[in-house]
Design an enzyme around this catalytic site. Sequence first.
Site, short mmCIF file in Angstrom:
data_model
loop_
_atom_site.label_atom_id
_atom_site.label_comp_id
_atom_site.label_asym_id
_atom_site.label_seq_id
_atom_site.Cartn_x
_atom_site.Cartn_y
_atom_site.Cartn_z
N ASP A 162 45.04 2.93 -25.72
CA ASP A 162 44.49 2.16 -24.62
C ASP A 162 45.53 1.15 -24.12
OD1 ASP A 162 42.06 3.44 -24.75
OD2 ASP A 162 41.12 1.93 -26.03
N LYS A 201 42.07 2.29 -19.45
CA LYS A 201 41.68 1.90 -18.10
C LYS A 201 42.16 0.48 -17.82
CE LYS A 201 37.45 4.65 -18.28
NZ LYS A 201 35.98 4.62 -18.18
#
Length: 384
Positions: free
Chosen positions: A255, A277
């Site tokens: 991530d 994200k």
Amino acid sequence: MESLPIFFRMADRQVLLVGDGEPARAKLRLLLKTPAKIKWVLSDPELADAARADFAGTPSLVISVIGAGRITAGDLEGMSLIYGAYGEAGPDQHLAALARRAGIPINIVDRPDLCDFTTPAIVDRSPLLVAISTGGAAPVFGRRLRAMIERLLPQGIGHLVGRAGAFRGRLAEILPSQGARRRFWDRLFDSTNPQHLVGLDEPAFTRHLEDLAHEAMSEQKRGHVQLVGAGPGDPELLTLKAQRALQQADVILYDHLVSPAVLDFARRDAEFIAVGKRRGDHGKGQPHIHDLMVRHARAGRHVVRLKSGDPLIFGRAGEEIAALRALDIEVELVPGITALSGSAATAQIPLTHRDHASAITLVTGQVRAVHPLIGGRWLARIAH
């Protein structure tokens, strides 16, 4: 890194050592452990005679006498490395200038500004070597750290490394895949007491390694995935199991919230894929992340899905576990320290306190569908 740690092969090399005192002798004791030919230049004829007596019968050592600061470019011919230990500014600078013009790396004792390289503190379990450097800034600290590592490494570990190295040809026959061989070495050193291996005779040692190799070969046919918690960002808060997973992973899906300092614990030759994200950027998307994990695991690779905090707390671990189990892919959870407990520890605020807080409620601001239990009234009742 201002300096690149490397191991320099010394066979068929010549090294020039310059200096009369104990610092020069300390470098000499180190150099004599290597196969290099050493030319030791002293400035005092009496000290040179004493040195010849002390090191009589040492074929790799030649002792010469040249006055301080009188070395010429011709004295450097054929040298691969130079150590200077005059301890005087003028002669040290003269020697360093000669070395630079000749393109020969030089180390001047206690003069980091004149050094092309530094000699680290060394833990010698040949062929296993551990080198520790502070870049010349704090050599005493390096020596203290060396002493700590000396206590951790059993004396027989070098012999074990040598025996394991002799098995590499046979291992390549059993495991042609480089990835499988790496898993073999991980299994060998993770699951076995080194002292136990040192005590095995050659036939028993070979049988043990062949058994582990065949296990690694069967594992090669079925990759697996670890969902690993990277913690709140501080690399010192990684668990030992998380560090080991990063060291053994073939592929790391991470991530964006995972800090670069945490990624530094991973193997440099692993494949890194950013899947997180960011605001305004939905990244790879969850279905694509599932596809990446499945595809790499089916190729027999060790996949680490690295998540900030703990994968089981708002980390979509449930969705990823379900996707992997549905395709019969082995999955393992490695929990991490969640940002909740990390931030509370930093602020020194207990999350539970028998005088003030009897429960902890974790609520996300994002849900796929509104759950009847989640809402303002429910939170109000909890708070009340």
